[in-house]
Design a protein around this motif. Sequence first.
Motif, PDB file in Angstrom:
ATOM      1  N   ARG A 267       0.832  -1.206   0.000  1.00 50.93           N
ATOM      2  CA  ARG A 267       0.000   0.000   0.000  1.00 50.93           C
ATOM      3  C   ARG A 267       0.858   1.244   0.000  1.00 50.93           C
ATOM      4  N   ASN A 268       1.948   1.231   0.780  1.00 54.09           N
ATOM      5  CA  ASN A 268       2.815   2.404   0.847  1.00 54.09           C
ATOM      6  C   ASN A 268       3.420   2.740  -0.510  1.00 54.09           C
ATOM      7  N   ALA A 269       3.714   1.698  -1.300  1.00 56.67           N
ATOM      8  CA  ALA A 269       4.261   1.943  -2.631  1.00 56.67           C
ATOM      9  C   ALA A 269       3.260   2.720  -3.487  1.00 56.67           C
ATOM     10  N   VAL A 270       1.977   2.376  -3.353  1.00 56.00           N
ATOM     11  CA  VAL A 270       0.931   3.090  -4.093  1.00 56.00           C
ATOM     12  C   VAL A 270       0.840   4.533  -3.611  1.00 56.00           C
ATOM     13  N   ILE A 271       0.928   4.728  -2.296  1.00 58.26           N
ATOM     14  CA  ILE A 271       0.858   6.079  -1.737  1.00 58.26           C
ATOM     15  C   ILE A 271       2.036   6.922  -2.215  1.00 58.26           C
ATOM     16  N   ILE A 272       3.227   6.328  -2.223  1.00 56.53           N
ATOM     17  CA  ILE A 272       4.416   7.056  -2.668  1.00 56.53           C
ATOM     18  C   ILE A 272       4.256   7.487  -4.128  1.00 56.53           C
ATOM     19  N   PHE A 273       3.773   6.572  -4.957  1.00 54.91           N
ATOM     20  CA  PHE A 273       3.546   6.907  -6.367  1.00 54.91           C
ATOM     21  C   PHE A 273       2.532   8.042  -6.488  1.00 54.91           C
ATOM     22  N   GLY A 274       1.457   7.975  -5.703  1.00 55.66           N
ATOM     23  CA  GLY A 274       0.447   9.029  -5.746  1.00 55.66           C
ATOM     24  C   GLY A 274       0.994  10.367  -5.265  1.00 55.66           C
ATOM     25  N   ALA A 275       1.862  10.337  -4.245  1.00 51.30           N
ATOM     26  CA  ALA A 275       2.440  11.582  -3.730  1.00 51.30           C
ATOM     27  C   ALA A 275       3.346  12.233  -4.765  1.00 51.30           C
ATOM     28  N   VAL A 276       4.113  11.416  -5.467  1.00 49.75           N
ATOM     29  CA  VAL A 276       4.982  11.953  -6.523  1.00 49.75           C
ATOM     30  C   VAL A 276       4.134  12.521  -7.662  1.00 49.75           C
ATOM     31  N   LEU A 277       3.053  11.814  -7.997  1.00 50.07           N
ATOM     32  CA  LEU A 277       2.214  12.214  -9.124  1.00 50.07           C
ATOM     33  C   LEU A 277       1.388  13.468  -8.825  1.00 50.07           C
ATOM     34  N   PHE A 278       0.762  13.519  -7.635  1.00 58.62           N
ATOM     35  CA  PHE A 278      -0.188  14.599  -7.333  1.00 58.62           C
ATOM     36  C   PHE A 278       0.435  15.754  -6.538  1.00 58.62           C
ATOM     37  N   TYR A 279       1.398  15.441  -5.646  1.00 63.62           N
ATOM     38  CA  TYR A 279       1.974  16.479  -4.799  1.00 63.62           C
ATOM     39  C   TYR A 279       3.371  16.900  -5.228  1.00 63.62           C
ATOM     40  N   GLY A 280       3.948  16.216  -6.219  1.00 62.65           N
ATOM     41  CA  GLY A 280       5.277  16.580  -6.699  1.00 62.65           C
ATOM     42  C   GLY A 280       6.390  16.242  -5.732  1.00 62.65           C
ATOM     43  N   ASP A 281       6.200  15.229  -4.847  1.00 62.98           N
ATOM     44  CA  ASP A 281       7.261  14.812  -3.931  1.00 62.98           C
ATOM     45  C   ASP A 281       8.467  14.302  -4.719  1.00 62.98           C
ATOM     46  N   ASP A 282       9.664  14.547  -4.189  1.00 65.59           N
ATOM     47  CA  ASP A 282      10.895  14.092  -4.836  1.00 65.59           C
ATOM     48  C   ASP A 282      11.334  12.749  -4.271  1.00 65.59           C
ATOM     49  N   LEU A 283      11.815  11.868  -5.161  1.00 70.73           N
ATOM     50  CA  LEU A 283      12.352  10.577  -4.749  1.00 70.73           C
ATOM     51  C   LEU A 283      13.736  10.390  -5.362  1.00 70.73           C
ATOM     52  N   THR A 284      14.675   9.889  -4.553  1.00 70.50           N
ATOM     53  CA  THR A 284      16.008   9.603  -5.063  1.00 70.50           C
ATOM     54  C   THR A 284      16.078   8.149  -5.532  1.00 70.50           C
ATOM     55  N   ILE A 285      17.095   7.848  -6.327  1.00 70.61           N
ATOM     56  CA  ILE A 285      17.306   6.468  -6.793  1.00 70.61           C
ATOM     57  C   ILE A 285      17.517   5.532  -5.608  1.00 70.61           C
ATOM     58  N   ARG A 286      18.230   6.007  -4.594  1.00 69.54           N
ATOM     59  CA  ARG A 286      18.496   5.173  -3.415  1.00 69.54           C
ATOM     60  C   ARG A 286      17.197   4.831  -2.684  1.00 69.54           C
ATOM     61  N   GLU A 287      16.292   5.791  -2.591  1.00 71.26           N
ATOM     62  CA  GLU A 287      15.001   5.529  -1.948  1.00 71.26           C
ATOM     63  C   GLU A 287      14.204   4.488  -2.733  1.00 71.26           C
ATOM     64  N   VAL A 288      14.187   4.617  -4.045  1.00 67.71           N
ATOM     65  CA  VAL A 288      13.451   3.665  -4.879  1.00 67.71           C
ATOM     66  C   VAL A 288      14.042   2.265  -4.743  1.00 67.71           C
ATOM     67  N   CYS A 289      15.377   2.150  -4.806  1.00 69.31           N
ATOM     68  CA  CYS A 289      16.032   0.838  -4.676  1.00 69.31           C
ATOM     69  C   CYS A 289      15.750   0.218  -3.305  1.00 69.31           C
ATOM     70  N   GLY A 290      15.808   1.047  -2.267  1.00 73.96           N
ATOM     71  CA  GLY A 290      15.541   0.532  -0.927  1.00 73.96           C
ATOM     72  C   GLY A 290      14.133   0.009  -0.791  1.00 73.96           C
ATOM     73  N   TYR A 291      13.181   0.715  -1.396  1.00 77.98           N
ATOM     74  CA  TYR A 291      11.800   0.271  -1.287  1.00 77.98           C
ATOM     75  C   TYR A 291      11.546  -0.993  -2.095  1.00 77.98           C
ATOM     76  N   VAL A 292      12.240  -1.144  -3.226  1.00 75.61           N
ATOM     77  CA  VAL A 292      12.132  -2.384  -4.010  1.00 75.61           C
ATOM     78  C   VAL A 292      12.623  -3.569  -3.189  1.00 75.61           C
ATOM     79  N   VAL A 293      13.721  -3.389  -2.466  1.00 73.49           N
ATOM     80  CA  VAL A 293      14.236  -4.460  -1.599  1.00 73.49           C
ATOM     81  C   VAL A 293      13.219  -4.773  -0.501  1.00 73.49           C
ATOM     82  N   THR A 294      12.621  -3.737   0.073  1.00 79.39           N
ATOM     83  CA  THR A 294      11.613  -3.941   1.117  1.00 79.39           C
ATOM     84  C   THR A 294      10.421  -4.735   0.591  1.00 79.39           C
TER      85      THR A 294
END
Length: 337
Positions: A267-294
């Motif tokens: 669910r958090n992955a969906v929320i993160i995607f929505g935050a980037v899409l609607f609120y313009g939140d920034d994500l780094t490559i390291r954050e994305v890789c870490g979440y994929v491992v999680t």
Amino acid sequence: MPPVVKSALAYYVRAVAYVSLWAAASVTLVMANSYAIRVDEFEFPMTISMCGPLLTFLVALVAVLSGHTKLTRRMTAGEYARTMLPVGVCTAFSLAIGNALYLYFEVSSVQLLKAFSPVVTGGMLVALGMDVVTAPKLCGVVMMTGGTALACSGMTEFSVVGFCIVLGGELVEGSRMVLWQHVLKTKKMPMIEGLLYYAPAAFVFLATGVAIFERDAFSESENSRKLSRKPHLYLGIGVLGALVSVGTVGAIQICGSLTFKALAQVRNAVIIFGAVLFYGDDLTIREVCGYVVTLSGFTLYQYYRTQEDMREIRATGYDAIGEGEKEGLLAKQKRGQ
């Protein structure tokens, strides 16, 4: 259809239904809470959190008064204080802390920080003898821990106060999950009955916090105007909170608290995607890789946990599907004999 197959099918159908309800309602609720606090600048997390338990209690009360649900027990004051009051207090803390984080972090950062929650919950379950450690499940938990650490190390914003709130929130949330699992499964309490008993405690505790710390939410005219300008937003937050409570309790009752917290990572992955899409939140490559491992750790853990549930169903034929279904299946078996 053989009873064991029916039991397994009932397990999957109910699990998917409750998890789907919880996921849809909670994703929408997170986005709505963030909008109210960060965009509408209604910076009163306890006031916002208070709506959910109130509507949850009203829904459960209507279910009981209408005859849809019958109470199976009458709790004494001592029993209530030992069982439901701790659940209500932990829920109140968890809701308030969860919303307070939006004062310090963006939506995506909050979800990344919450990814450590399954580890805390799992540790509590094992310590209390409510779960057992196996090598495959432990590997999944380790992956979730490492992925969360990697994701958090790449965060571009950081607040010491916010991080301390996160740590406290993880402990409270883990305690809430474990307590709910204990009440629902050990005490054999039906879902609606559990909601009816826990919601007043959560509401009263949050209302007390509002009276002490957030009186300006109602006393200052500007804040009152925010509520009157967008009543649909704040009423909707309350309705979503009630739906999340129903989905949460149902999912814990069927899947267990640790599986539920692991599912939260998806669910958090969906929320993160929505935050980037609607609120313009920034994500780094390291954050994305870490979440994929999680998420990979969650997938591994959930696969082996589901195998354990299916072995239990095959061994008992009905015990894993809940007390009500168990009684119905026994009656059918007697009639067949």
